[in-house]
Design an enzyme around this catalytic site. Structure first.
Site, PDB file in Angstrom:
ATOM      1  N   PRO A 137      -3.108  -3.929 -12.245  1.00 45.21           N
ATOM      2  CA  PRO A 137      -4.171  -3.252 -11.479  1.00 45.21           C
ATOM      3  C   PRO A 137      -4.213  -1.725 -11.578  1.00 45.21           C
ATOM      4  O   PRO A 137      -3.992  -1.013 -10.607  1.00 45.21           O
ATOM      5  CB  PRO A 137      -3.886  -3.712 -10.056  1.00 45.21           C
ATOM      6  CG  PRO A 137      -2.394  -3.876 -10.027  1.00 45.21           C
ATOM      7  CD  PRO A 137      -2.028  -4.402 -11.387  1.00 45.21           C
ATOM      8  N   CYS A 138      -4.565  -1.224 -12.749  1.00 47.96           N
ATOM      9  CA  CYS A 138      -4.669   0.230 -12.929  1.00 47.96           C
ATOM     10  C   CYS A 138      -5.788   0.823 -12.073  1.00 47.96           C
ATOM     11  O   CYS A 138      -5.773   2.023 -11.774  1.00 47.96           O
ATOM     12  CB  CYS A 138      -4.853   0.571 -14.401  1.00 47.96           C
ATOM     13  SG  CYS A 138      -6.198  -0.302 -15.214  1.00 47.96           S
TER      14      CYS A 138
END
Length: 174
Positions: A137-138
């Protein structure tokens, strides 16, 4: 030469390219991003494999889990991942997996999480080179003071993903 099975998936958030190799997900990325060619080259060279359009049970499971995520029926993913990058990039991507659904962290936080508090810019670059978006989850990494920073899928997509996860971003800066 081996192959990486790929397929495209249109979502309400944008178009994704999904890929698997060696029984693991190696690609879940935005089709229209500025680093598309560099990311694809890194993955194909790293795996000594070419992209081949196709489907597989693993890609179908990825698509199902993404659909559940977008419908707010899933907050985490249960898929085997294969990351292709430097040891530093892999350390950043592993740390990203510790940022849970509905949370955000800053680039500085992420640098501290990997024990390199002075490497904020390098962490930002590694974050941007992530080829397994959403699952790694950047999008949950923001700038100090609440700025959204950049995102491979576009800042508006990042805002929508964070809103999907319950982050009140109406007054946040781009």
């Amino acid at each position: 030469m081996d192959e990486i099975k790929i397929k495209q998936l249109k979502t309400a958030y944008g178009e994704l390219i999904l890929g698997s190799s060696e029984g693991k997900i190696c690609l879940c990325d935005w089709v229209y991003r500025t680093m598309r060619k560099q990311i694809d080259k890194r993955i194909q060279e790293g795996l000594n494999a070419d992209y081949r359009e196709g489907d597989s049970p693993l890609l179908k499971e990825l698509e199902k889990q993404l659909d559940e995520y977008f419908l707010k029926k899933r907050t985490g993913f249960d898929l085997p991942l294969l990351t292709i990058g430097t040891d530093f990039q892999k350390a950043v991507w592993t740390a990203l997996l510790g940022v849970k659904y509905g949370q955000t962290r800053t680039y500085s936080d992420l640098a501290e999480m990997i024990g390199k508090p002075e490497a904020v810019r390098a962490v930002g670059s590694a974050n941007g080179a992530n080829a397994i978006s959403i699952i790694i989850p950047c999008h949950r990494i923001i700038g100090k003071g609440g700025s959204l920073g950049g995102y491979a899928g576009g800042v508006n997509t990042k805002r929508k993903l964070l809103e999907l996860e319950g982050q009140p971003l109406l007054d946040w800066e781009d």
